[in-house]
Design an enzyme around this catalytic site. Sequence first.
Site, PDB file in Angstrom:
ATOM      1  N   HIS A 137       0.814  -1.227   0.000  1.00 49.87           N
ATOM      2  CA  HIS A 137       0.000   0.000   0.000  1.00 49.87           C
ATOM      3  C   HIS A 137       0.843   1.271   0.000  1.00 49.87           C
ATOM      4  O   HIS A 137       0.338   2.363  -0.248  1.00 49.87           O
ATOM      5  CB  HIS A 137      -0.922   0.042   1.222  1.00 49.87           C
ATOM      6  CG  HIS A 137      -1.913  -1.077   1.267  1.00 49.87           C
ATOM      7  ND1 HIS A 137      -2.804  -1.302   0.245  1.00 49.87           N
ATOM      8  CD2 HIS A 137      -2.139  -2.056   2.190  1.00 49.87           C
ATOM      9  CE1 HIS A 137      -3.547  -2.361   0.546  1.00 49.87           C
ATOM     10  NE2 HIS A 137      -3.157  -2.842   1.715  1.00 49.87           N
ATOM     11  N   ASP A 174      -2.820 -10.801  -1.852  1.00 50.38           N
ATOM     12  CA  ASP A 174      -3.371 -10.197  -0.641  1.00 50.38           C
ATOM     13  C   ASP A 174      -4.830  -9.801  -0.933  1.00 50.38           C
ATOM     14  O   ASP A 174      -5.182  -9.518  -2.078  1.00 50.38           O
ATOM     15  CB  ASP A 174      -2.547  -8.952  -0.294  1.00 50.38           C
ATOM     16  CG  ASP A 174      -2.912  -8.330   1.047  1.00 50.38           C
ATOM     17  OD1 ASP A 174      -2.155  -8.528   2.007  1.00 50.38           O
ATOM     18  OD2 ASP A 174      -3.947  -7.627   1.117  1.00 50.38           O
ATOM     19  N   HIS A 176      -6.349  -7.150  -0.111  1.00 50.03           N
ATOM     20  CA  HIS A 176      -6.490  -5.715  -0.393  1.00 50.03           C
ATOM     21  C   HIS A 176      -5.814  -5.375  -1.713  1.00 50.03           C
ATOM     22  O   HIS A 176      -4.843  -6.016  -2.107  1.00 50.03           O
ATOM     23  CB  HIS A 176      -5.853  -4.885   0.727  1.00 50.03           C
ATOM     24  CG  HIS A 176      -6.435  -5.128   2.082  1.00 50.03           C
ATOM     25  ND1 HIS A 176      -5.867  -5.990   2.990  1.00 50.03           N
ATOM     26  CD2 HIS A 176      -7.546  -4.624   2.667  1.00 50.03           C
ATOM     27  CE1 HIS A 176      -6.591  -5.998   4.094  1.00 50.03           C
ATOM     28  NE2 HIS A 176      -7.634  -5.181   3.926  1.00 50.03           N
ATOM     29  N   ASP A 267      -4.415 -12.489   4.091  1.00 50.81           N
ATOM     30  CA  ASP A 267      -5.726 -12.047   4.552  1.00 50.81           C
ATOM     31  C   ASP A 267      -6.797 -12.454   3.539  1.00 50.81           C
ATOM     32  O   ASP A 267      -7.985 -12.267   3.754  1.00 50.81           O
ATOM     33  CB  ASP A 267      -5.745 -10.529   4.812  1.00 50.81           C
ATOM     34  CG  ASP A 267      -4.966  -9.740   3.780  1.00 50.81           C
ATOM     35  OD1 ASP A 267      -4.684 -10.289   2.697  1.00 50.81           O
ATOM     36  OD2 ASP A 267      -4.639  -8.566   4.046  1.00 50.81           O
ATOM     37  N   TYR A 307      -4.021 -11.773   8.995  1.00 48.59           N
ATOM     38  CA  TYR A 307      -4.246 -11.342  10.377  1.00 48.59           C
ATOM     39  C   TYR A 307      -4.874 -12.392  11.261  1.00 48.59           C
ATOM     40  O   TYR A 307      -5.068 -12.177  12.445  1.00 48.59           O
ATOM     41  CB  TYR A 307      -5.070 -10.041  10.362  1.00 48.59           C
ATOM     42  CG  TYR A 307      -4.393  -9.033   9.455  1.00 48.59           C
ATOM     43  CD1 TYR A 307      -3.227  -8.407   9.864  1.00 48.59           C
ATOM     44  CD2 TYR A 307      -4.849  -8.801   8.157  1.00 48.59           C
ATOM     45  CE1 TYR A 307      -2.539  -7.538   9.027  1.00 48.59           C
ATOM     46  CE2 TYR A 307      -4.179  -7.931   7.313  1.00 48.59           C
ATOM     47  CZ  TYR A 307      -3.026  -7.305   7.750  1.00 48.59           C
ATOM     48  OH  TYR A 307      -2.344  -6.465   6.911  1.00 48.59           O
TER      49      TYR A 307
HETATM   50  C1  X5A Z   1      -0.962  -5.048   4.259  1.00 44.88           C
HETATM   51  C2  X5A Z   1      -2.437  -5.011   4.553  1.00 44.88           C
HETATM   52  C3  X5A Z   1      -4.357  -3.708   5.214  1.00 44.88           C
HETATM   53  C4  X5A Z   1      -4.773  -2.368   5.713  1.00 44.88           C
HETATM   54  C5  X5A Z   1      -6.240  -2.357   6.073  1.00 44.88           C
HETATM   55  C6  X5A Z   1      -6.711  -1.022   6.603  1.00 44.88           C
HETATM   56  N1  X5A Z   1      -2.961  -3.817   4.922  1.00 44.88           N
HETATM   57  N2  X5A Z   1      -8.107  -1.058   6.873  1.00 44.88           N
HETATM   58  O1  X5A Z   1      -3.081  -6.029   4.519  1.00 44.88           O
HETATM   59 ZN    ZN Z   2      -4.061  -7.014   3.000  1.00 46.32          ZN
END
Ligand code: X5A
Ligand code: ZN
Length: 563
Positions: A137, A174, A176, A267, A307
């Site tokens: 990110h 991932d 995201h 995740d 996570y």
């Molecule tokens: C690296 C990663 C996630 C951030 C989520 C914020 N970041 N809501 O998985």
């Molecule tokens: Zn992520």
Amino acid sequence: MVSGTALVYDEEMMNYRLLWDDPECAIEVPERLSSSYKRLQDYDLVNRCVLLPVREATEEEITLVHSPEYLDVVKSTQTMDIDELKKTSKKYTAAYFHQNSYRCAKLSLGGTLQLVDAVMSGDAQNGMALIRPPGHHSQRSESNGFCVFNNVAVAAEYAKIKYKVQRILIVDWDVHHGQGIQYIFEDDPSVLYFSWHRYEHGSFWPNLSESDYDFIGKGRGTGFNVNLPWNQIGMGNADYIAAFLHVLLPVAFEFNPELVLVSAGYDSGIGDPEGRMCATPECFSHLTHMLMHLAGGKLCMILEGGYHLRSLSESVSMTVRTLLGDPVPRLSGNMTPCYSVFNQDLLNENLLNSVGKMLPALEKLVNRKTRNCITLSPNASLSAAVAVQQVLRLGSERVLCILIGDVDMKPEITNDGKTMCLTISGDKMLEKTISQFQTFIKWKEGPHEGNSFFYALFRFLLPLAYSYQPDLITLAIESSRSIGTKDIALLTSLLQGLADGAILAIVTEADKDVIEALSNVLVSCASMFFGPYKPPAKECIQSLTQELTVMQTYWSMLQCLAN
Ligand code: X5A
Ligand code: ZN
């Protein structure tokens, strides 16, 4: 030949954490690293890897992607008190700093570069970096989503400069969207970025319109950015495999990368509170296995999110185990340790004898006492027909039979679902689909060994095989085959993701090229190189489309066509 799997880990990267109350950032904990490493130890996988020390990334390396001004900001957090840290963190989105953040971010990036060096220099075939903070990110002048430096983006720039790599594939699994990576390479055709991500029509973080499927890159980089937004939670193994087969792999094989970097966030796995997806740890074995066929096997896994500690550590273990060359576990069943034999003593036998000698090998295969088997026969399809009968008698419940070449004898298709037969021949249409368990495609490679076969493989054969979920595969290759040796090797290697890798390959004695290629693929983990992509001939696509139209009403993995 290059071999070995590198592992980057250092517990020093656990020396930072969130110091105040912030529910959004609270999930990114140091234990993400230790629990993953611990699980690898429990599975005895650490001992089998080459451990690489981390190092600090240099300022020069950091500024390959980031601005000097941003570097100064991160640097300045080293001496801040908690209020200043909080204030700096709030300038960004979903970010937090600690006095050790700068040091750990340098180790995280340096560790990533250590892995790239090992793989590019040939000290290792592939590897994984267990690191934090994550990176995908983070942007040129911005921390974002727990990320400080963009590890994977810097790694790509680094590989381009240091090793003159011209084409790099970044796969971001991932959950995201790695918008940071997208921004950095959106106009760069030398880096192909693929990301799938929870999107829900933009309502999921980071809520960007440029995360949607219609963002495909800019300028010269147009077409080199592939986004696959999930508009629903609950995506599972079948969805991930279909996304790879139908979307990523056709593009990736055509791109023909020299290095593959994976933004390996977990995740996207089952149990994760952020992703709410359903893919089981075994799924990451399959994804890894598929990617191992690109770039001559030069594959670097770089940890991003993840996570749910149990899910994360299991999925990391599956990834490393597959990098090491262990058999790919079945998506439904559990892991069965087994070994591989090359059934050599069948050389120069007549047909009757070769069938007779095949039988003990079949028994071992069905009972998982051997992983796979190569057998020689003067008439491969006839031997396959006998073998199918036999393995059904021995208790197999779903046998996938693939026949390549002009076939004069086919296994009896019972239509009870216990057998499925796929024929690939270069000759005129002998027959068309007769049932959902029987299909025929015409496929012919041109005079130069191109790689148009990818099309048939990813669009049709593998999705069909993944839908069917065989417990044993019989692969008969006649000398009249119309596809190249490399194609057959790739097909066979990818089929090892199914049926615990229980494959009986039947080859004609004269076909020395295929015998050699298949022994490489089935006995060890061969690295493969393919030339530039050549589009398939029209008549081949026609034949395939015809079969696809019929079969996709029965087999769901075929329905996910990205057109
Ligand atoms: C690296 C990663 C996630 C951030 C989520 C914020 N970041 N809501 O998985
Ligand atoms: Zn992520």
